[in-house]
Design a protein around this motif. Structure first.
Motif: not given
Length: 294
Positions: A98-107, A218-224, A231-236
């Protein structure tokens, strides 16, 4: 508050015919697509066992959750979660899913209201209502006239957003009990009732959020890259702090657990600059495979 023209072009509202996603829809829709069926076929209503408008809603939510792509083909994420034989969790029995679905929905950003609320709006408004959200969009529109939206459409989107996340323990309707697919995450709080009703998404430690889901995001985010500041992990935008509403203490705890379980990942603090560093970045899905025991 500035929103680029590229961001504005990605803003989309509606598409769900005012139906919030029901938990059983995603597996049902996945199997439907895997069988080579089309949402445009006349018998889709029969095959999916829902009304015509719900067929469109299922298709929309499957795209919004990154289970199918714009051409209605199953995605890697869709296969990894929902495949009957080899999927991590086809029937969404583990809260990590469910957390993964939430992540995908935002991303994914197809349903823009979720991306806006978690990445931007909630950081400006600690307590909010449908009206304050509409006013927020109007202020963006004043600076960026390219942003065009219908107030009634956005208002319906907001209601669906509430139904997706709101945990209504007093609701005894069996059918509706499946409607808040993301409600068990406890992200949305309701304060007051009636005219005094407000909502809050408060940063906290998120003890129920698995470390593997945080690392995957984090690994799925191409901007990282290989070195990522705290700070990036907290606010980006699309960061763990933004998407999962983690406070700094919770984020540091998750990072500490991630580092302790992996020799290729370190968390450094040099001259007050805190960074998560990867010696060798693991594959994002290998992290989930290990978590689910696949």
């Amino acid at each position: 508050m500035t929103v680029s023209k590229d961001d504005l072009l990605k803003y989309t509202f509606s598409g769900h015919d005012s139906f919030q996603c029901r938990q059983l829809w995603l597996k049902k829709g996945y199997d439907f697509v895997k069988e080579g069926k089309s949402f445009n076929e006349e018998d889709a209503v029969v095959k999916l066992g829902v009304g015509k408008n719900m067929v469109s809603a299922i298709r929309f939510w499957m795209r919004a959750f990154n289970i199918i792509d714009s051409k209605d083909s199953v995605t890697e994420f869709g296969i990894k979660i929902f495949d009957t034989e080899n999927g991590y969790d086809p029937f969404l029995e583990d809260e990590a899913s469910i957390w993964l679905l939430h992540y995908q929905l935002i991303k994914t950003g197809l349903a823009s209201i979720y991306t806006i609320i978690f990445n931007e709006f909630r950081k400006e408004k600690l307590f909010f209502t449908k009206e304050t959200f509409l006013n927020y969009l109007k202020r963006i529109q004043e600076v960026n006239p390219e942003l065009i939206f219908n107030e009634n459409t956005v208002a319906k989107d907001f209601t669906v957003f509430l139904n997706m996340y709101k945990n209504d323990n007093e609701n005894i309707d069996v059918e509706d009990s499946f409607s808040g697919i993301l409600s068990e995450l406890g992200l949305l709080k309701q304060i007051g009732k009636g005219k005094e009703e407000q909502f809050q998404i408060e940063n906290n430690e998120r003890d129920s959020l698995p470390d593997a889901v945080v690392l995957f995001s984090i690994l799925d985010n191409s901007n990282f890259g290989n070195s990522i500041s705290l700070n990036s992990l907290e606010f980006n935008a699309d960061s763990p702090g933004s998407i999962f509403a983690l406070n700094r203490s919770g984020l540091v705890n998750k990072i500490s657990d991630i580092v302790s379980g992996n020799n290729n990942i370190t968390f450094t603090d040099h001259a007050g600059i805190k960074e998560l560093q990867f010696k060798n970045k693991p594959d994002a899905y290998s992290v989930l495979g290990k978590y689910y025991g696949k």
